[in-house]
Design an enzyme around this catalytic site. Structure first.
Site, PDB file in Angstrom:
ATOM      1  CB  SER A 111      -0.875   0.048   1.249  1.00  0.00           C
ATOM      2  OG  SER A 111      -1.626  -1.124   1.373  1.00  0.00           O
TER       3      SER A 111
HETATM    4  N1  SAH Z   1       0.853  -5.345   4.403  1.00  0.00           N
HETATM    5  C1  SAH Z   1       1.423  -5.747   3.167  1.00  0.00           C
HETATM    6  C2  SAH Z   1       0.451  -5.570   2.021  1.00  0.00           C
HETATM    7  C3  SAH Z   1       0.352  -6.801   1.191  1.00  0.00           C
HETATM    8  S1  SAH Z   1      -0.996  -6.863   0.042  1.00  0.00           S
HETATM    9  C4  SAH Z   1       2.759  -5.063   2.899  1.00  0.00           C
HETATM   10  O1  SAH Z   1       3.169  -4.187   3.687  1.00  0.00           O
HETATM   11  O2  SAH Z   1       3.419  -5.427   1.924  1.00  0.00           O
HETATM   12  C5  SAH Z   1      -2.131  -7.915   0.885  1.00  0.00           C
HETATM   13  C6  SAH Z   1      -1.684  -9.311   1.154  1.00  0.00           C
HETATM   14  O3  SAH Z   1      -2.786 -10.015   1.726  1.00  0.00           O
HETATM   15  C7  SAH Z   1      -1.251 -10.119  -0.047  1.00  0.00           C
HETATM   16  O4  SAH Z   1       0.072 -10.525   0.126  1.00  0.00           O
HETATM   17  C8  SAH Z   1      -2.204 -11.317  -0.060  1.00  0.00           C
HETATM   18  O5  SAH Z   1      -1.602 -12.533  -0.458  1.00  0.00           O
HETATM   19  C9  SAH Z   1      -2.622 -11.372   1.397  1.00  0.00           C
HETATM   20  N2  SAH Z   1      -3.853 -12.109   1.682  1.00  0.00           N
HETATM   21  C10 SAH Z   1      -5.030 -12.111   1.002  1.00  0.00           C
HETATM   22  N3  SAH Z   1      -5.924 -12.940   1.601  1.00  0.00           N
HETATM   23  C11 SAH Z   1      -5.283 -13.458   2.701  1.00  0.00           C
HETATM   24  C12 SAH Z   1      -5.661 -14.387   3.717  1.00  0.00           C
HETATM   25  N4  SAH Z   1      -6.852 -14.981   3.752  1.00  0.00           N
HETATM   26  N5  SAH Z   1      -4.748 -14.681   4.676  1.00  0.00           N
HETATM   27  C13 SAH Z   1      -3.515 -14.122   4.671  1.00  0.00           C
HETATM   28  N6  SAH Z   1      -3.108 -13.248   3.738  1.00  0.00           N
HETATM   29  C14 SAH Z   1      -3.973 -12.920   2.755  1.00  0.00           C
END
Ligand code: SAH
Length: 264
Positions: A111
């Site tokens: 993000s």
């Molecule tokens: N906080 C992260 C943002 C990653 S984007 C950062 O700082 O980089 C959101 C992430 O949520 C993705 O990597 C995706 O794979 C994960 N995601 C989606 N559904 C999920 C679930 N049910 N459990 C764990 N992770 C999940």
């Protein structure tokens, strides 16, 4: 696994005029504004000056976050501490401190700083001092987990994609953040072992907030999650758990990657 990037030779300097507080809400309603807010001003950096220069660029990012309406000193401090450029691919290092979301592999994105700061500020709202245990759903590259590690005593961060879970582990290792616990698993189920949580923050947006998250929230705790509203768009939704039940608030529109079940 690609090597973690060093700080770039060419730095991107942010423009002087940051958007107003109102604009920050409008900005977060767009996934990735087409026009970067920054103008590119190359300048040279000596190898020995890397840390110093990335600190200066980060300080500028923090000033801009404050102009955009982020007020919580704990959050601004954390955003100033965490070296975002160490979490993105080498080719994108020049954009690490711009207010933009960036790809982190496997179709996922980190993000933009403004959104991370906004969500962490919402999580910390009304909490005196450090938060207790927090749960992050969607570790991704590990950046937000690192930011959270500065405002909470313990951070449990769960990721469903093994490739990203491993990447976050590699990215975070040099920071030696002993209060960050990375878990590979389906975050839809929360993580009962660390419950109850003072805060829960989701980096992926679902149709609804899973029951398990609400069940694992401590009384007085807050949950921040992008969720599809009845109007059919994704917005930030905040749940506050009180002794009586839950208070729910729908805030600005956002664009997060989808929350998916199962692991891959
Ligand atoms: N906080 C992260 C943002 C990653 S984007 C950062 O700082 O980089 C959101 C992430 O949520 C993705 O990597 C995706 O794979 C994960 N995601 C989606 N559904 C999920 C679930 N049910 N459990 C764990 N992770 C999940």
């Amino acid at each position: 696994m690609s090597q973690r990037p060093g700080f770039p030779i060419k730095l991107t300097q942010t423009g002087a005029a940051g958007p107003s507080v109102k604009a920050s809400v409008a900005l977060s309603a767009r996934s990735n504004p087409g026009t970067p807010l920054a103008t590119v001003v190359p300048r040279s950096v000596s190898v020995s000056g890397l840390g110093l220069d990335s600190g200066a660029v980060r300080a500028r990012m923090v000033r801009k976050l404050a102009e955009q309406g982020v007020q919580d000193a704990r959050v601004l401090e954390a955003m100033g501490q965490v070296e975002r450029h160490r979490f993105v691919e080498s080719a994108l290092v020049n954009q690490a401190y711009e207010d933009t979301s960036l790809p982190i592999g496997l179709g996922q994105t980190i993000s933009k700083p403004n959104v991370v700061a906004r969500m962490v500020e919402l999580l910390c709202q009304d909490a005196p001092g450090k938060l207790g245990r927090v749960l992050e759903i969607g570790t991704g590259c590990g950046y937000q987990a690192a930011v959270l590690s500065h405002v909470a005593t313990e951070v449990y961060s769960i990721e469903r994609l093994r490739g990203l879970h491993e990447k976050a582990r590699t990215n975070l290792r040099p920071f030696r953040l002993h209060n960050v616990h990375l878990i590979f698993g389906d975050g839809m189920l929360g993580y009962p072992k660390g419950a109850p949580y003072a805060g829960i923050i989701s980096a992926a947006g679902g149709e609804a907030v899973p029951e398990a998250w609400l069940a694992q929230l401590a009384v007085g705790g807050r949950l921040i999650a992008p969720t599809i509203t009845p109007a059919g768009h994704q917005a930030l939704v905040v749940f506050l758990r009180t002794a009586q039940g839950f208070e729910r608030q729908v805030l600005e529109a956002v664009h997060f990657v989808p929350l998916k079940s199962g692991v891959a």
